[in-house]
Design a protein around this motif. Structure first.
Motif, PDB file in Angstrom:
ATOM      1  N   GLY A 170      68.719  65.301 -59.034  1.00 62.43           N
ATOM      2  CA  GLY A 170      68.682  64.199 -58.451  1.00 62.43           C
ATOM      3  C   GLY A 170      68.640  63.062 -59.036  1.00 62.43           C
ATOM      4  N   GLU A 171      68.248  63.282 -60.304  1.00 59.24           N
ATOM      5  CA  GLU A 171      67.707  62.356 -61.612  1.00 59.24           C
ATOM      6  C   GLU A 171      69.041  61.380 -61.678  1.00 59.24           C
ATOM      7  OE1 GLU A 171      66.580  60.995 -65.920  1.00 59.24           O
ATOM      8  OE2 GLU A 171      65.178  62.866 -64.624  1.00 59.24           O
ATOM      9  N   ARG A 172      70.567  62.080 -61.600  1.00 58.79           N
ATOM     10  CA  ARG A 172      71.905  61.423 -61.832  1.00 58.79           C
ATOM     11  C   ARG A 172      72.229  60.962 -60.464  1.00 58.79           C
ATOM     12  NH1 ARG A 172      74.322  64.529 -66.772  1.00 58.79           N
ATOM     13  NH2 ARG A 172      72.472  65.067 -67.944  1.00 58.79           N
ATOM     14  N   LEU A 173      71.712  61.291 -59.587  1.00 57.02           N
ATOM     15  CA  LEU A 173      72.065  60.597 -58.583  1.00 57.02           C
ATOM     16  C   LEU A 173      70.849  59.888 -57.301  1.00 57.02           C
ATOM     17  CD1 LEU A 173      72.816  64.113 -56.125  1.00 57.02           C
ATOM     18  CD2 LEU A 173      74.532  62.568 -57.113  1.00 57.02           C
TER      19      LEU A 173
ATOM     20  N   ALA B 273      84.302  61.373 -35.605  1.00 55.91           N
ATOM     21  CA  ALA B 273      83.633  62.516 -35.825  1.00 55.91           C
ATOM     22  C   ALA B 273      83.866  62.723 -38.025  1.00 55.91           C
ATOM     23  CB  ALA B 273      85.087  63.388 -35.785  1.00 55.91           C
ATOM     24  N   SER B 274      84.938  61.103 -38.153  1.00 61.21           N
ATOM     25  CA  SER B 274      84.996  61.031 -39.484  1.00 61.21           C
ATOM     26  C   SER B 274      83.539  60.561 -39.966  1.00 61.21           C
ATOM     27  CB  SER B 274      86.064  59.865 -39.466  1.00 61.21           C
ATOM     28  OG  SER B 274      87.166  60.713 -39.555  1.00 61.21           O
ATOM     29  N   GLU B 275      82.773  59.407 -38.959  1.00 59.90           N
ATOM     30  CA  GLU B 275      81.573  58.639 -39.084  1.00 59.90           C
ATOM     31  C   GLU B 275      80.544  59.681 -39.100  1.00 59.90           C
ATOM     32  OE1 GLU B 275      82.584  54.786 -36.932  1.00 59.90           O
ATOM     33  OE2 GLU B 275      80.633  56.109 -35.961  1.00 59.90           O
ATOM     34  N   GLU B 276      80.703  60.537 -37.793  1.00 61.38           N
ATOM     35  CA  GLU B 276      79.417  62.375 -37.983  1.00 61.38           C
ATOM     36  C   GLU B 276      79.989  62.885 -40.050  1.00 61.38           C
ATOM     37  OE1 GLU B 276      79.935  64.053 -34.860  1.00 61.38           O
ATOM     38  OE2 GLU B 276      79.439  62.954 -33.909  1.00 61.38           O
ATOM     39  N   LYS B 277      80.755  63.319 -40.293  1.00 63.75           N
ATOM     40  CA  LYS B 277      81.081  63.435 -41.167  1.00 63.75           C
ATOM     41  C   LYS B 277      80.848  63.491 -42.469  1.00 63.75           C
ATOM     42  CE  LYS B 277      85.251  67.138 -41.566  1.00 63.75           C
ATOM     43  NZ  LYS B 277      86.338  67.820 -41.794  1.00 63.75           N
ATOM     44  N   ALA B 278      80.198  61.648 -42.446  1.00 66.11           N
ATOM     45  CA  ALA B 278      80.114  60.661 -43.744  1.00 66.11           C
ATOM     46  C   ALA B 278      78.507  61.223 -43.185  1.00 66.11           C
ATOM     47  CB  ALA B 278      80.786  60.164 -43.752  1.00 66.11           C
ATOM     48  N   SER B 279      77.957  61.092 -42.160  1.00 68.94           N
ATOM     49  CA  SER B 279      76.721  60.879 -42.579  1.00 68.94           C
ATOM     50  C   SER B 279      75.668  61.105 -42.684  1.00 68.94           C
ATOM     51  CB  SER B 279      76.461  61.244 -41.457  1.00 68.94           C
ATOM     52  OG  SER B 279      76.339  62.097 -40.385  1.00 68.94           O
ATOM     53  N   ALA B 280      76.184  63.355 -42.938  1.00 68.56           N
ATOM     54  CA  ALA B 280      74.670  63.763 -43.731  1.00 68.56           C
ATOM     55  C   ALA B 280      74.126  63.006 -45.034  1.00 68.56           C
ATOM     56  CB  ALA B 280      75.533  65.288 -44.169  1.00 68.56           C
ATOM     57  N   TRP B 281      75.695  62.451 -46.014  1.00 66.22           N
ATOM     58  CA  TRP B 281      75.132  61.635 -47.393  1.00 66.22           C
ATOM     59  C   TRP B 281      74.963  61.120 -46.833  1.00 66.22           C
ATOM     60  CZ3 TRP B 281      74.543  62.837 -52.503  1.00 66.22           C
ATOM     61  CH2 TRP B 281      74.474  62.091 -52.885  1.00 66.22           C
ATOM     62  N   ASP B 282      75.260  59.728 -46.135  1.00 63.70           N
ATOM     63  CA  ASP B 282      74.690  58.664 -45.721  1.00 63.70           C
ATOM     64  C   ASP B 282      73.214  58.669 -45.587  1.00 63.70           C
ATOM     65  OD1 ASP B 282      76.964  57.032 -46.147  1.00 63.70           O
ATOM     66  OD2 ASP B 282      77.602  57.367 -43.958  1.00 63.70           O
ATOM     67  N   GLU B 283      72.453  59.770 -44.742  1.00 62.03           N
ATOM     68  CA  GLU B 283      71.164  59.186 -44.295  1.00 62.03           C
ATOM     69  C   GLU B 283      70.996  60.295 -45.956  1.00 62.03           C
ATOM     70  OE1 GLU B 283      71.234  62.621 -40.773  1.00 62.03           O
ATOM     71  OE2 GLU B 283      72.405  61.258 -39.653  1.00 62.03           O
TER      72      GLU B 283
ATOM     73  N   ALA C 181      78.532  68.004 -52.064  1.00 61.33           N
ATOM     74  CA  ALA C 181      79.490  68.995 -52.450  1.00 61.33           C
ATOM     75  C   ALA C 181      79.803  68.191 -53.665  1.00 61.33           C
ATOM     76  CB  ALA C 181      79.928  70.093 -52.058  1.00 61.33           C
ATOM     77  N   GLU C 182      80.621  67.087 -52.966  1.00 55.98           N
ATOM     78  CA  GLU C 182      81.730  66.125 -53.985  1.00 55.98           C
ATOM     79  C   GLU C 182      80.324  65.304 -55.461  1.00 55.98           C
ATOM     80  OE1 GLU C 182      83.809  63.804 -52.061  1.00 55.98           O
ATOM     81  OE2 GLU C 182      85.415  65.411 -51.074  1.00 55.98           O
ATOM     82  N   ASN C 183      79.576  65.425 -54.944  1.00 50.14           N
ATOM     83  CA  ASN C 183      78.328  64.504 -55.391  1.00 50.14           C
ATOM     84  C   ASN C 183      78.181  65.393 -56.424  1.00 50.14           C
ATOM     85  OD1 ASN C 183      78.034  61.311 -55.139  1.00 50.14           O
ATOM     86  ND2 ASN C 183      78.771  62.598 -53.103  1.00 50.14           N
ATOM     87  N   VAL C 184      76.778  66.410 -55.908  1.00 47.30           N
ATOM     88  CA  VAL C 184      76.747  67.870 -56.554  1.00 47.30           C
ATOM     89  C   VAL C 184      77.017  67.870 -58.069  1.00 47.30           C
ATOM     90  CG1 VAL C 184      75.585  69.850 -56.891  1.00 47.30           C
ATOM     91  CG2 VAL C 184      75.012  67.722 -54.847  1.00 47.30           C
TER      92      VAL C 184
END
Length: 282
Positions: free
Chosen positions: A82-85, A32-42, A245-248
């Motif tokens: 986008g540029e800053r990320l 579950a933790s991996e799936e939660k993080a996967s959206a940002w990883d993808e 959201a945290e990164n944005v």
């Protein structure tokens, strides 16, 4: 002795079963933790963010006459995000109602199109730190203000806009007849008020003011007495995309602090700084 030996075996088997269950639970939690993080990883693996916007809402998301380039206040804010990320931005042009559905289903990563932060929406989506503060106004016909003096006079009037916008909610609350367009341009909305096909457009102050300025030939004005519903606008994300959201938010807060969003606001809102809160009673 036999009973004792049998009891020990049962205990061992039971213990192994419990350990297996605990291990399975642990694996499920890890998954579950991996799936939660996967959206940002993808998103990082893909190297881009898919962003829903209308392309028809001047001056927040539009194309200049004679140009195919998408621009506008929120378009340029998102490009800077986008540029800053260090991510490319891929815009998808959708109608307002379809944008939120696309965020919810994961078809896009963000939606940015002057979408106000409300309690109901905040239950179903993550909103970024606000990038714009404003309030509601009304576009009406110049000659008679469309027969509207107060919000109570909206009863029976034809109000044009997106069905799920907070402004259409206000129109319905006061008894207006709803007229919905499918991602129409500003000119269509404004011209219909001018010729009497509709009576009023309730929307954001900055957008309304500049929309009218873009079509000076139309016999329409901002209602001088109607100011209501102070608002905050943010970028919209899927409720499960916490890491995105945290990164944005991190880069938006940088952009607010260093004045980047204020500079973009001045470019598109005729010098105004929409990052500052407003007092509609002044």
């Amino acid at each position: 002795m036999k009973n004792s030996s049998f009891g020990k075996k049962v205990s061992v088997v039971a213990g192994l079963a419990i350990l297996s269950l605990l291990a399975a639970c642990g694996n499920n939690d890890d998954t579950a933790s991996e799936e939660k993080a996967s959206a940002w990883d993808e998103i990082q693996d893909k190297g881009s963010l898919t962003v829903a916007t209308s392309g028809t809402l001047f001056p927040t998301s539009y194309r200049e006459e004679g140009s195919d380039k998408l621009t506008g206040f929120e378009v340029e804010v998102v490009r800077e995000i986008g540029e800053r990320l260090e991510l490319d931005i891929e815009f998808t042009e959708l109608g307002f109602d379809e944008m939120l559905t696309s965020v919810q289903t994961g078809q896009v990563d963000l939606a940015s199109n002057d979408i106000e932060i409300t309690e109901d929406r905040a239950e179903n989506f993550i909103f970024s730190t606000p990038i714009k503060y404003s309030y509601g106004t009304a576009i009406v016909r110049s000659e008679d203000l469309s027969g509207i003096k107060t919000l109570e006079d909206l009863e029976g009037k034809k109000a044009a806009g997106a069905s799920t916008s907070v402004y259409m909610e206000t129109a319905r609350e006061y008894g207006a007849e709803e007229v919905v367009y499918d991602n129409a341009t500003n000119e269509t909305y404004l011209r219909d008020v001018a010729i009497g096909r509709t009576d009023v457009i309730l929307n954001d102050y900055y957008l309304q003011t500049l929309a009218i300025a873009a079509f000076p030939e139309l016999d329409i004005v901002i209602h001088p007495d109607l100011k209501y519903s102070p608002s905050e606008v943010g970028v919209v994300m899927n409720k499960d995309n916490d890491e995105l959201a945290e990164n944005v938010d991190r880069v938006i807060e940088e952009m607010l602090e260093d004045g980047t969003i204020a500079e973009i606001s001045a470019e598109f809102f005729n010098g105004a700084d929409a990052t500052q809160k407003v007092n509609i009673d002044e």
